[in-house]
Design an enzyme around this catalytic site. Structure first.
Site, PDB file in Angstrom:
ATOM      1  N   ARG A  19       2.188  -1.487   6.012  1.00  0.00           N
ATOM      2  CA  ARG A  19       1.420  -2.597   5.471  1.00  0.00           C
ATOM      3  C   ARG A  19       1.623  -3.896   6.242  1.00  0.00           C
ATOM      4  NH1 ARG A  19       0.069  -2.894   0.008  1.00  0.00           N
ATOM      5  NH2 ARG A  19       1.774  -1.473  -0.439  1.00  0.00           N
ATOM      6  N   CYS A  21     -20.515   4.723 -10.544  1.00  0.00           N
ATOM      7  CA  CYS A  21     -20.632   4.864 -12.000  1.00  0.00           C
ATOM      8  C   CYS A  21     -19.266   5.020 -12.655  1.00  0.00           C
ATOM      9  CB  CYS A  21     -21.519   6.058 -12.323  1.00  0.00           C
ATOM     10  SG  CYS A  21     -23.093   5.932 -11.500  1.00  0.00           S
TER      11      CYS A  21
HETATM   12  N1  LLP Z   1       7.651   5.303   5.328  1.00  0.00           N
HETATM   13  C1  LLP Z   1       7.431   6.104   4.271  1.00  0.00           C
HETATM   14  C2  LLP Z   1       8.213   7.333   4.137  1.00  0.00           C
HETATM   15  C3  LLP Z   1       6.466   5.759   3.305  1.00  0.00           C
HETATM   16  O1  LLP Z   1       6.271   6.540   2.260  1.00  0.00           O
HETATM   17  C4  LLP Z   1       5.709   4.563   3.472  1.00  0.00           C
HETATM   18  C5  LLP Z   1       4.681   4.187   2.509  1.00  0.00           C
HETATM   19  C6  LLP Z   1       5.962   3.772   4.610  1.00  0.00           C
HETATM   20  C7  LLP Z   1       6.946   4.162   5.508  1.00  0.00           C
HETATM   21  C8  LLP Z   1       5.213   2.500   4.889  1.00  0.00           C
HETATM   22  O2  LLP Z   1       5.469   1.535   3.924  1.00  0.00           O
HETATM   23  P1  LLP Z   1       4.826   0.070   4.035  1.00  0.00           P
HETATM   24  O3  LLP Z   1       5.519  -0.638   5.183  1.00  0.00           O
HETATM   25  O4  LLP Z   1       3.384   0.237   4.271  1.00  0.00           O
HETATM   26  O5  LLP Z   1       5.117  -0.552   2.722  1.00  0.00           O
HETATM   27  N2  LLP Z   1      -1.306   2.899  -1.039  1.00  0.00           N
HETATM   28  C9  LLP Z   1      -0.323   1.937  -1.495  1.00  0.00           C
HETATM   29  C10 LLP Z   1       0.929   1.953  -0.634  1.00  0.00           C
HETATM   30  C11 LLP Z   1       1.620   3.304  -0.566  1.00  0.00           C
HETATM   31  C12 LLP Z   1       2.830   3.304   0.341  1.00  0.00           C
HETATM   32  C13 LLP Z   1       3.350   4.689   0.518  1.00  0.00           C
HETATM   33  N3  LLP Z   1       4.425   4.835   1.443  1.00  0.00           N
HETATM   34  C14 LLP Z   1      -0.983   0.553  -1.527  1.00  0.00           C
HETATM   35  O6  LLP Z   1      -2.152   0.432  -1.166  1.00  0.00           O
HETATM   36  O7  LLP Z   1      -0.375  -0.413  -1.960  1.00  0.00           O
END
Ligand code: LLP
Length: 418
Positions: free
Chosen positions: A276, A342
């Site tokens: 992110r 919908c």
């Molecule tokens: N590594 C692992 C093992 C993960 O499960 C994730 C994210 C990351 C790295 C990356 O994390 P980040 O830096 O993006 O926080 N769809 C959700 C977020 C799900 C994150 C899942 N795992 C949203 O839109 O907020």
């Protein structure tokens, strides 16, 4: 200079007015900035500096091959969770040796494919997976580098759906049993222990939970040393939050600096898996107002993007800013931005003060992470096109889906009633 900024009336991405891109490609449209992706990746790489380690971009956040290409050209590693993601990294020219494979449900086929490609490390999430990986590797004459994903039982204090480091979550191996699992892994054929890994959640705006996790992992490392198990790298996962509204995310330099300090004399390489914080504010979703529908209770602006294009507001009650591409002359009032799907849950934003007219184009900001990748064909809507901006150049990096794309692989059965 911010990558997405208003110059006089118009909202720009780098040196291009977004309304020009909306004219050219139509909406809904995802627009990414090469500069934003590069700068946010480099914030990590520069903070790591010459400390041994790797920044492995979490492909799940945005897996468009042009995005992966931009990062691969800067020397990024990648964190993947499926064979498909690995194939994308390879197609984008990424270095497979810098790839780590996370995820709770890797199949034998995925493990073998990753071994054949020469992957850097597997983040193993259970004893059953350890057993399977040992069998797949040893029966095919491979040695798999492994790290165990440990669940440190810390509360990331984020949305429950994106919190992963608590005992009750499905992820990782409980930190209490980790020493025995490492000892067992050490005796299995085909495995080479190189790391310890954790990932405690996503969109964290406080660093304390990361430091709590780190302290627990360092205690684990000391225990492992007693078993003569030598760990070369510590992987602290991703999870650093971004500013969607008014959050103040941690500064990457400070965060990584504090971790280095906590390591002290230990000779440990550092891995990170940011998704992110590299992608979210590197992209926007453009949409057009189809109809205005003021009612007695609420004013609805029906837009051409929907929950199938960006499910985050519906799924996590996520708040993302809405900006007009051009300043309108209408008077401001409160609007809910809803899509054509919908479902009552189909909305992109609620109660926003905006000056709207039909035909107006808007940007849903901070859509670069978990936007397009979570989109679907619900209501038989083709997925949006994606464009990469580089200075004053723009490149179509994914075509808008058409009807043939929608029915690809479907088949009719022989006709005739029985
Ligand atoms: N590594 C692992 C093992 C993960 O499960 C994730 C994210 C990351 C790295 C990356 O994390 P980040 O830096 O993006 O926080 N769809 C959700 C977020 C799900 C994150 C899942 N795992 C949203 O839109 O907020």
């Amino acid at each position: 200079m911010p990558v997405f900024e208003r110059r006089q009336q118009s909202l720009f991405c780098e040196d291009l007015a977004l309304s020009q891109l909306a004219d050219h490609y139509q909406t809904p449209l995802y627009v990414y900035s090469r500069k934003a992706f590069s700068e946010s990746y480099l914030a990590y790489a520069n903070a790591l500096g010459d400390h041994p380690g790797q920044i492995c971009y979490a492909v799940k956040a945005n897996s468009n091959i042009a995005v992966l290409q931009v990062l691969a050209e800067l020397g990024a590693g990648f964190d993947i969770v499926s064979k498909g993601e690995l194939q994308r990294v390879i197609k984008a020219g990424g270095d497979v040796k810098k790839v780590i494979f996370s995820g709770v449900g890797k199949t034998a086929d995925e493990l073998l494919f990753a071994l054949e490609q020469g992957i850097g490390c597997f983040n193993v999430e259970s004893e059953a997976e350890l057993q399977l990986l040992s069998e797949v590797a040893s029966s095919n004459d491979f040695t798999a580098n492994i790290s165990l994903r440990v669940n440190p039982d810390v509360d990331a204090q984020t949305h429950p759906y994106i919190s992963t480091g608590l005992k009750e979550n499905k992820f990782g191996i409980d930190i209490q049993s980790a020493p025995e699992v490492y000892a067992r892994a050490d005796k299995l054929p085909g495995l080479n222990i190189i790391g310890v890994d954790c990932h405690i959640g996503s969109q964290l705006v406080e660093t304390q939970p990361f430091f709590d996790a780190l302290d627990r992992l360092l205690l684990l490392l000391d225990k492992l040393a007693e078993f003569n198990i030598n760990i070369e790298h510590l992987d602290l996962g991703g999870g650093i939050g971004v500013c969607y509204k008014d959050e103040v995310p941690p500064n990457i330099q400070d965060y990584i600096g504090a971790i280095k300090t906590r390591l002290g004399e230990r000779k440990l390489a550092l891995y990170f898996e940011p998704g992110r914080s590299i992608a979210a504010n590197s992209g926007v979703l453009l949409t057009e107002v189809l109809f205005l529908k003021p009612t007695e209770h609420k004013n609805f602006a029906i837009v051409d993007a929907a929950m199938n294009d960006n499910i985050r507001p519906s799924l996590y009650q996520a708040w993302q800013d809405v900006q007009p591409l051009e300043q309108s002359k209408a008077t401001s009032t409160q609007w809910d931005l809803v899509g054509p799907i919908c479902e009552t849950g189909d909305f992109l934003a609620k109660d926003r003060t905006l000056a709207l007219e039909a035909g107006e184009r808007l940007a849903l900001m901070s859509s670069g992470a978990y936007g397009f990748v979570m989109s679907s064909n619900y209501n038989s809507r083709g997925r949006a096109a994606e464009v990469m901006v580089d200075g004053d150049q723009h490149y179509l990096v994914r075509e808008r889906e058409n009807f043939d794309d929608l029915v690809r692989g479907e088949a009719l059965i022989p006709s005739g009633a029985k």
